[in-house]
Design a protein around this motif. Structure first.
Motif, PDB file in Angstrom:
ATOM      1  N   LYS A 195       0.836  -1.195   0.000  1.00 12.94           N
ATOM      2  CA  LYS A 195       0.000   0.000   0.000  1.00 12.94           C
ATOM      3  C   LYS A 195       0.873   1.248   0.000  1.00 12.94           C
ATOM      4  CE  LYS A 195      -3.785   2.395   2.323  1.00 12.94           C
ATOM      5  NZ  LYS A 195      -4.741   2.399   3.455  1.00 12.94           N
ATOM      6  N   GLY A 196       0.615   2.153  -0.929  1.00 11.13           N
ATOM      7  CA  GLY A 196       1.374   3.389  -0.980  1.00 11.13           C
ATOM      8  C   GLY A 196       1.127   4.151  -2.256  1.00 11.13           C
ATOM      9  N   SER A 197       1.607   5.379  -2.299  1.00 12.34           N
ATOM     10  CA  SER A 197       1.374   6.287  -3.414  1.00 12.34           C
ATOM     11  C   SER A 197       2.599   6.374  -4.316  1.00 12.34           C
ATOM     12  CB  SER A 197       1.046   7.686  -2.880  1.00 12.34           C
ATOM     13  OG  SER A 197       1.053   8.647  -3.917  1.00 12.34           O
ATOM     14  N   ILE A 198       2.370   6.527  -5.603  1.00 13.95           N
ATOM     15  CA  ILE A 198       3.487   6.738  -6.528  1.00 13.95           C
ATOM     16  C   ILE A 198       4.115   8.113  -6.331  1.00 13.95           C
ATOM     17  CG2 ILE A 198       2.619   5.131  -8.270  1.00 13.95           C
ATOM     18  CD1 ILE A 198       1.671   7.592  -9.875  1.00 13.95           C
ATOM     19  N   CYS A 199       3.461   8.995  -5.583  1.00 18.08           N
ATOM     20  CA  CYS A 199       4.041  10.300  -5.272  1.00 18.08           C
ATOM     21  C   CYS A 199       5.040  10.224  -4.113  1.00 18.08           C
ATOM     22  CB  CYS A 199       2.934  11.297  -4.926  1.00 18.08           C
ATOM     23  SG  CYS A 199       1.828  11.690  -6.300  1.00 18.08           S
ATOM     24  N   ASP A 200       5.083   9.095  -3.447  1.00 18.77           N
ATOM     25  CA  ASP A 200       6.004   8.885  -2.321  1.00 18.77           C
ATOM     26  C   ASP A 200       7.348   8.429  -2.884  1.00 18.77           C
ATOM     27  OD1 ASP A 200       7.442   8.024  -0.107  1.00 18.77           O
ATOM     28  OD2 ASP A 200       5.697   7.145   0.888  1.00 18.77           O
ATOM     29  N   ALA A 201       8.254   9.378  -3.117  1.00 22.15           N
ATOM     30  CA  ALA A 201       9.515   9.062  -3.776  1.00 22.15           C
ATOM     31  C   ALA A 201      10.359   8.090  -2.969  1.00 22.15           C
ATOM     32  CB  ALA A 201      10.302  10.353  -4.030  1.00 22.15           C
ATOM     33  N   THR A 202      10.319   8.197  -1.655  1.00 19.08           N
ATOM     34  CA  THR A 202      11.111   7.301  -0.807  1.00 19.08           C
ATOM     35  C   THR A 202      10.623   5.865  -0.941  1.00 19.08           C
ATOM     36  OG1 THR A 202      11.547   9.088   0.769  1.00 19.08           O
ATOM     37  CG2 THR A 202      11.863   6.818   1.549  1.00 19.08           C
ATOM     38  N   LEU A 203       9.310   5.681  -0.888  1.00 11.84           N
ATOM     39  CA  LEU A 203       8.737   4.343  -1.010  1.00 11.84           C
ATOM     40  C   LEU A 203       9.041   3.746  -2.384  1.00 11.84           C
ATOM     41  CD1 LEU A 203       6.951   1.981  -0.124  1.00 11.84           C
ATOM     42  CD2 LEU A 203       4.952   3.314  -0.868  1.00 11.84           C
ATOM     43  N   VAL A 204       8.823   4.513  -3.437  1.00 10.85           N
ATOM     44  CA  VAL A 204       9.079   4.012  -4.790  1.00 10.85           C
ATOM     45  C   VAL A 204      10.555   3.631  -4.945  1.00 10.85           C
ATOM     46  CG1 VAL A 204       9.082   4.609  -7.245  1.00 10.85           C
ATOM     47  CG2 VAL A 204       7.148   5.286  -5.804  1.00 10.85           C
ATOM     48  N   ASP A 205      11.437   4.463  -4.420  1.00 14.32           N
ATOM     49  CA  ASP A 205      12.862   4.184  -4.513  1.00 14.32           C
ATOM     50  C   ASP A 205      13.221   2.894  -3.775  1.00 14.32           C
ATOM     51  OD1 ASP A 205      15.563   5.374  -5.340  1.00 14.32           O
ATOM     52  OD2 ASP A 205      15.886   4.927  -3.214  1.00 14.32           O
ATOM     53  N   GLU A 206      12.668   2.698  -2.593  1.00 13.11           N
ATOM     54  CA  GLU A 206      12.950   1.489  -1.817  1.00 13.11           C
ATOM     55  C   GLU A 206      12.449   0.245  -2.552  1.00 13.11           C
ATOM     56  OE1 GLU A 206      14.604   0.800   1.096  1.00 13.11           O
ATOM     57  OE2 GLU A 206      15.354   2.838   0.772  1.00 13.11           O
ATOM     58  N   LEU A 207      11.272   0.343  -3.154  1.00 10.78           N
ATOM     59  CA  LEU A 207      10.729  -0.799  -3.885  1.00 10.78           C
ATOM     60  C   LEU A 207      11.602  -1.172  -5.073  1.00 10.78           C
ATOM     61  CD1 LEU A 207       6.837  -0.342  -4.005  1.00 10.78           C
ATOM     62  CD2 LEU A 207       8.097  -2.280  -3.076  1.00 10.78           C
ATOM     63  N   LEU A 208      12.067  -0.176  -5.787  1.00 14.90           N
ATOM     64  CA  LEU A 208      12.838  -0.449  -7.002  1.00 14.90           C
ATOM     65  C   LEU A 208      14.247  -0.972  -6.711  1.00 14.90           C
ATOM     66  CD1 LEU A 208      11.740   2.318  -9.518  1.00 14.90           C
ATOM     67  CD2 LEU A 208      11.029  -0.047  -9.359  1.00 14.90           C
ATOM     68  N   LYS A 209      14.641  -0.948  -5.460  1.00 14.06           N
ATOM     69  CA  LYS A 209      15.901  -1.595  -5.082  1.00 14.06           C
ATOM     70  C   LYS A 209      15.802  -3.120  -5.211  1.00 14.06           C
ATOM     71  CE  LYS A 209      17.490   1.984  -1.877  1.00 14.06           C
ATOM     72  NZ  LYS A 209      17.776   2.316  -0.458  1.00 14.06           N
ATOM     73  N   GLU A 210      14.584  -3.637  -5.381  1.00  9.10           N
ATOM     74  CA  GLU A 210      14.363  -5.082  -5.480  1.00  9.10           C
ATOM     75  C   GLU A 210      14.695  -5.630  -6.866  1.00  9.10           C
ATOM     76  OE1 GLU A 210      10.525  -6.270  -4.051  1.00  9.10           O
ATOM     77  OE2 GLU A 210      10.596  -4.891  -2.338  1.00  9.10           O
ATOM     78  N   GLU A 211      15.181  -4.796  -7.748  1.00  7.83           N
ATOM     79  CA  GLU A 211      15.646  -5.225  -9.066  1.00  7.83           C
ATOM     80  C   GLU A 211      14.540  -5.860  -9.909  1.00  7.83           C
ATOM     81  OE1 GLU A 211      19.069  -7.671  -8.641  1.00  7.83           O
ATOM     82  OE2 GLU A 211      20.276  -6.096  -7.715  1.00  7.83           O
ATOM     83  N   PHE A 212      13.583  -5.038 -10.274  1.00  7.33           N
ATOM     84  CA  PHE A 212      12.504  -5.477 -11.146  1.00  7.33           C
ATOM     85  C   PHE A 212      12.971  -5.490 -12.605  1.00  7.33           C
ATOM     86  CE2 PHE A 212      10.227  -3.949  -7.436  1.00  7.33           C
ATOM     87  CZ  PHE A 212       9.268  -4.936  -7.264  1.00  7.33           C
ATOM     88  N   ASP A 213      12.329  -6.347 -13.386  1.00  4.25           N
ATOM     89  CA  ASP A 213      12.605  -6.396 -14.819  1.00  4.25           C
ATOM     90  C   ASP A 213      11.793  -5.356 -15.582  1.00  4.25           C
ATOM     91  OD1 ASP A 213      14.394  -8.787 -14.933  1.00  4.25           O
ATOM     92  OD2 ASP A 213      12.633  -9.737 -14.040  1.00  4.25           O
ATOM     93  N   ALA A 214      10.676  -4.935 -14.996  1.00  4.57           N
ATOM     94  CA  ALA A 214       9.819  -3.962 -15.677  1.00  4.57           C
ATOM     95  C   ALA A 214       8.893  -3.304 -14.671  1.00  4.57           C
ATOM     96  CB  ALA A 214       9.007  -4.628 -16.781  1.00  4.57           C
ATOM     97  N   LEU A 215       8.411  -2.122 -15.049  1.00  2.00           N
ATOM     98  CA  LEU A 215       7.390  -1.420 -14.268  1.00  2.00           C
ATOM     99  C   LEU A 215       6.257  -1.038 -15.207  1.00  2.00           C
ATOM    100  CD1 LEU A 215       7.837   1.277 -11.557  1.00  2.00           C
ATOM    101  CD2 LEU A 215       6.196   1.656 -13.410  1.00  2.00           C
ATOM    102  N   MET A 216       5.040  -1.363 -14.811  1.00  4.30           N
ATOM    103  CA  MET A 216       3.835  -0.996 -15.566  1.00  4.30           C
ATOM    104  C   MET A 216       3.083   0.053 -14.753  1.00  4.30           C
ATOM    105  SD  MET A 216       3.790  -3.089 -18.274  1.00  4.30           S
ATOM    106  CE  MET A 216       2.093  -2.868 -18.820  1.00  4.30           C
ATOM    107  N   ASN A 217       2.950   1.259 -15.288  1.00  2.72           N
ATOM    108  CA  ASN A 217       2.305   2.333 -14.535  1.00  2.72           C
ATOM    109  C   ASN A 217       0.844   2.513 -14.951  1.00  2.72           C
ATOM    110  OD1 ASN A 217       1.854   4.499 -12.811  1.00  2.72           O
ATOM    111  ND2 ASN A 217       2.534   5.990 -14.337  1.00  2.72           N
TER     112      ASN A 217
END
Length: 340
Positions: A57-79
């Protein structure tokens, strides 16, 4: 493949997640969603225990949260995350600018920093504005949005293009025509008409009802997106349309015919401000480049969609109470005296 889906509790996003999990056995999906009024985890109740799926749960406007999630090394992001209802954007545009513009920029920047191999920005045909009685929008058509919602999505598309050209971010923009199908929030026209008709309430139809939309079943949209995710070319824009134009009044009449209800339930209401007369997409680029075309005829898809809402009355009756009822009355006025 590990994919971060933003806005995955909404209508199109939840259908896309279910499609991925059903067709890609090795896929792992993380769903980031703020759960605004239109986000509903019930849309994904059938996959919530799948070990390949996780909700955050969280907002795409939350830069800290988005940054932490993307540390998980995703192959793609669908917005998919967006405020998307034109009427609400006319009443108050701020949330649309915050989520659709700022939120998209947060995602683009995080994808750039973490070198995400692919991002798909899911957009809309409304960025092109209104069409006359002939012709179709191509990917090269100028952006001429007429509502605050469409303007916010156009701004997001331009940001995506800028991040590709400036930073080389491997981002793709897709623009689809009007979607319909199961799990769509009942403020949108087709589920609004269906759910009102099911309980014998008037169907509020803007103006003369002759506004034309190109309709695309959400399953066809999801199949196109999955194909673009795999084989699309970074920096490109792809139109995704149903090649199926219907006037709003004809959609209303067809729904009433399916349900055995009288046309007298149609209630013409004051027209929407800045109402675009017609949308239609040229999808030849996607068809020729990736071999996609819509499979579900509108009459078949709409009949099945009516059946879905008829069979899930608990889902939408709960949604249409409380704050939604106040919004509905504010938007359409008192329809209690409409002919039935």
């Amino acid at each position: 493949m590990r994919i971060l889906v933003t806005g995955g509790a909404g209508f199109i996003g939840s259908n896309f997640i279910r499609h991925l999990l059903a067709t890609e056995p090795s896929c792992r999906v993380v769903n980031l969603d703020k759960l605004t009024y239109a986000g509903n985890l019930e849309n994904l109740a059938d996959v919530e225990r799948d070990p390949r799926y996780r909700f955050v749960k969280g907002s795409i406007c939350d830069a800290t949260l988005v940054d932490e999630l993307l540390k998980e090394e995703f192959d793609a992001l669908m917005n998919f995350a967006a405020e998307s209802h034109v009427d609400r954007s006319i009443q108050d545009a701020r949330a649309f600018v915050e989520t659709n513009v700022l939120g998209t920029q947060v995602i683009l920047e995080a994808c750039r920093r973490h070198r995400i191999p692919r991002m798909v920005q899911v957009s809309t045909d409304e960025v092109y504005g209104s069409l006359g009685p002939s012709g179709r929008f191509t990917e090269e058509s100028p952006l001429r949005p007429n509502s605050p919602y469409a303007a916010s999505k156009a701004a997001a598309d331009l940001l995506a293009a800028a991040y590709f050209r400036t930073y080389g971010l491997p981002v793709i923009v897709t623009r689809s025509s009007n979607n319909y199908g199961p799990h769509q929030f009942p403020e949108k026209v087709i589920p609004l008409f269906i759910t009102n008709a099911l309980v014998g309430e008037p169907l509020p139809l803007y103006g003369d009802g002759l506004y034309v939309r190109d309709w695309l079943h959400v399953q066809d949209h999801c199949e196109a997106l999955a194909l673009i995710l795999k084989n699309g070319v970074s920096g490109e824009i792809y139109n995704i349309g149903g090649n199926c134009e219907w006037a709003n009044i004809d959609v209303a009449r067809f729904i009433l015919r399916i349900l055995g209800k009288p046309d007298a339930l149609i209630a013409h209401v004051k027209d929407r401000l800045g109402h675009d007369r017609r949308y239609a997409l040229d999808t030849s680029k996607l068809e020729q480049a990736l071999g996609w075309s819509p499979r579900i005829p509108f009459e078949t898809g709409l009949t099945k969609t009516v059946g879905w809402y008829r069979g899930h009355m608990t889902w939408w009756t709960r949604i249409k109470e409380g704050a939604y009822r106040e919004y509905y009355q504010q938007t359409y006025g008192d329809l209690s005296h409409a002919s039935q």
